[in-house]
Scaffold this motif. Structure first.
Motif, mmCIF file in Angstrom:
data_model
loop_
_atom_site.group_PDB
_atom_site.id
_atom_site.type_symbol
_atom_site.label_atom_id
_atom_site.label_comp_id
_atom_site.label_asym_id
_atom_site.label_seq_id
_atom_site.Cartn_x
_atom_site.Cartn_y
_atom_site.Cartn_z
ATOM 1 N N THR A 67 0.827 -1.209 0.000
ATOM 2 C CA THR A 67 0.000 0.000 0.000
ATOM 3 C C THR A 67 0.860 1.256 0.000
ATOM 4 O O THR A 67 1.724 1.425 0.863
ATOM 5 C CB THR A 67 -0.923 0.023 1.230
ATOM 6 O OG1 THR A 67 -1.812 -1.099 1.163
ATOM 7 C CG2 THR A 67 -1.733 1.314 1.286
ATOM 8 N N ARG A 69 -0.017 4.587 0.708
ATOM 9 C CA ARG A 69 -1.224 5.164 1.277
ATOM 10 C C ARG A 69 -1.604 6.536 0.729
ATOM 11 O O ARG A 69 -2.678 6.727 0.180
ATOM 12 C CB ARG A 69 -1.078 5.261 2.805
ATOM 13 C CG ARG A 69 -2.382 5.619 3.492
ATOM 14 C CD ARG A 69 -2.177 5.930 4.958
ATOM 15 N NE ARG A 69 -1.462 7.184 5.125
ATOM 16 C CZ ARG A 69 -1.294 7.792 6.300
ATOM 17 N NH1 ARG A 69 -1.775 7.241 7.388
ATOM 18 N NH2 ARG A 69 -0.639 8.929 6.383
ATOM 19 N N VAL A 74 -1.190 1.071 -5.108
ATOM 20 C CA VAL A 74 -0.627 -0.179 -4.619
ATOM 21 C C VAL A 74 0.523 -0.563 -5.538
ATOM 22 O O VAL A 74 0.383 -0.505 -6.767
ATOM 23 C CB VAL A 74 -1.682 -1.308 -4.584
ATOM 24 C CG1 VAL A 74 -1.024 -2.674 -4.548
ATOM 25 C CG2 VAL A 74 -2.600 -1.150 -3.378
ATOM 26 N N THR A 90 -5.376 3.129 -7.024
ATOM 27 C CA THR A 90 -6.456 2.471 -6.291
ATOM 28 C C THR A 90 -7.230 3.503 -5.476
ATOM 29 O O THR A 90 -7.041 4.707 -5.631
ATOM 30 C CB THR A 90 -5.888 1.415 -5.333
ATOM 31 O OG1 THR A 90 -5.015 2.066 -4.389
ATOM 32 C CG2 THR A 90 -5.114 0.341 -6.080
ATOM 33 N N VAL A 94 -5.339 2.112 0.913
ATOM 34 C CA VAL A 94 -5.783 0.721 0.845
ATOM 35 C C VAL A 94 -5.526 0.031 2.183
ATOM 36 O O VAL A 94 -4.419 0.065 2.715
ATOM 37 C CB VAL A 94 -5.067 -0.028 -0.300
ATOM 38 C CG1 VAL A 94 -5.201 -1.534 -0.131
ATOM 39 C CG2 VAL A 94 -5.641 0.394 -1.643
ATOM 40 N N HIS A 95 -6.576 -0.574 2.730
ATOM 41 C CA HIS A 95 -6.476 -1.220 4.035
ATOM 42 C C HIS A 95 -6.191 -2.710 3.901
ATOM 43 O O HIS A 95 -5.532 -3.296 4.753
ATOM 44 C CB HIS A 95 -7.771 -1.005 4.809
ATOM 45 C CG HIS A 95 -7.661 -1.280 6.267
ATOM 46 N ND1 HIS A 95 -7.015 -0.430 7.133
ATOM 47 C CD2 HIS A 95 -8.099 -2.314 7.027
ATOM 48 C CE1 HIS A 95 -7.065 -0.905 8.354
ATOM 49 N NE2 HIS A 95 -7.708 -2.061 8.322
ATOM 50 N N SER A 97 -5.322 -5.885 0.867
ATOM 51 C CA SER A 97 -5.148 -6.452 -0.474
ATOM 52 C C SER A 97 -5.410 -7.951 -0.313
ATOM 53 O O SER A 97 -4.634 -8.648 0.351
ATOM 54 C CB SER A 97 -3.738 -6.206 -1.016
ATOM 55 O OG SER A 97 -3.528 -4.839 -1.269
ATOM 56 N N THR A 108 -8.330 -5.054 -3.817
ATOM 57 C CA THR A 108 -7.896 -4.047 -2.853
ATOM 58 C C THR A 108 -9.099 -3.191 -2.463
ATOM 59 O O THR A 108 -9.992 -2.962 -3.279
ATOM 60 C CB THR A 108 -6.801 -3.125 -3.426
ATOM 61 O OG1 THR A 108 -7.361 -2.280 -4.447
ATOM 62 C CG2 THR A 108 -5.649 -3.933 -4.006
ATOM 63 N N GLY A 110 -9.874 0.529 -0.394
ATOM 64 C CA GLY A 110 -9.372 1.707 0.290
ATOM 65 C C GLY A 110 -10.284 2.098 1.429
ATOM 66 O O GLY A 110 -11.425 1.641 1.530
ATOM 67 N N ASP A 116 -10.777 -2.237 -6.005
ATOM 68 C CA ASP A 116 -10.166 -2.416 -7.321
ATOM 69 C C ASP A 116 -9.809 -3.886 -7.498
ATOM 70 O O ASP A 116 -9.289 -4.527 -6.570
ATOM 71 C CB ASP A 116 -8.905 -1.555 -7.447
ATOM 72 C CG ASP A 116 -9.240 -0.079 -7.564
ATOM 73 O OD1 ASP A 116 -9.620 0.345 -8.661
ATOM 74 O OD2 ASP A 116 -9.145 0.634 -6.548
ATOM 75 N N GLU A 130 -13.604 -1.853 -11.039
ATOM 76 C CA GLU A 130 -13.608 -1.078 -9.799
ATOM 77 C C GLU A 130 -15.043 -0.785 -9.385
ATOM 78 O O GLU A 130 -15.969 -0.820 -10.206
ATOM 79 C CB GLU A 130 -12.828 0.222 -9.943
ATOM 80 C CG GLU A 130 -13.515 1.294 -10.781
ATOM 81 C CD GLU A 130 -12.804 2.643 -10.720
ATOM 82 O OE1 GLU A 130 -13.403 3.592 -10.172
ATOM 83 O OE2 GLU A 130 -11.671 2.740 -11.236
#
Length: 210
Positions: A67, A69, A74, A90, A94-95, A97, A108, A110, A116, A130
């Protein structure tokens, strides 16, 4: 948080103004239902136009999704060579993947609730779909039960408090289910997540944990 007053970033008057602002009762955020979710859905590469076999020499069992951030990206990194395969735009911060059951796709999500779908079979792995499932979210997962492998994807949102079930290969939204309900302890309606009020005040667990 930094000591804005001592650092000189904010004046005492600005610190006072900010302190009073954050104590205001927050307004109710807007809802985000199936029409809005469908409106955000994009299929960039249809399934019929995707590779039928892996078109690269990467060891997809050893690829890192890192990530980036603040840039909302990513980085896919080859675990064997430590080289960057691709940097993909993305959702923000992103928290998670999440790898699909087959190992072909990376999902992924976010914190802005944008998902995504990345196809690792492409010559240069890239996004193929997405969707935005809410206003704030943290996790996404795919079905792994025998016979349903990667058929569905699911993502839960902090706001609105709901989860969205999607087609695993296209992210087409199929169903939205609310998680609003009664609290466990006092059995009163809570407009967000019922479990929030069930934790003891002495708990070290944050109310934003999953």
């Amino acid at each position: 948080m930094p000591s804005w007053g001592k650092s000189g970033e904010l004046t005492q008057q600005e610190v006072d103004l900010m302190a009073r602002f954050v104590q205001h009762e927050p307004p109710q955020p807007p809802e985000y239902g199936l029409p809005e979710i469908k409106g955000s859905w994009k299929v960039i590469v249809p399934v019929s136009q995707r590779p039928t076999k892996k078109m690269n020499d990467f060891n997809i069992d050893n690829i890192f999704a890192v990530t980036l951030r603040d840039s909302g990206e990513v980085a896919l990194i080859d675990g064997d060579t430590k080289k960057i395969i691709n940097i993909i735009k993305t959702g923000y911060a992103v928290h998670i993947s999440r790898l699909s059951h087959s190992g072909r796709y990376v999902y992924t999500i976010g914190r802005d609730a944008r998902i995504d779908l990345i196809d690792l079979y492409m010559e240069k792995p890239e996004r193929v779909a997405e969707i935005k499932v809410g206003l704030e979210a943290r996790s996404v997962e795919t079905s792994k039960y025998k016979g349903y492998e990667d058929k569905y994807a699911i993502a839960g949102s902090y706001w609105p408090p709901q989860y969205t079930i999607m087609d695993g290969a296209t992210l087409e939204p199929l169903k939205v289910v609310s998680t609003r309900g009664m609290t466990v302890d006092t059995q009163e309606f809570h407009p967000e997540r019922a479990w929030q009020r069930s934790w003891p005040r002495t708990s070290t667990r944050s109310s934003s944990s999953t």
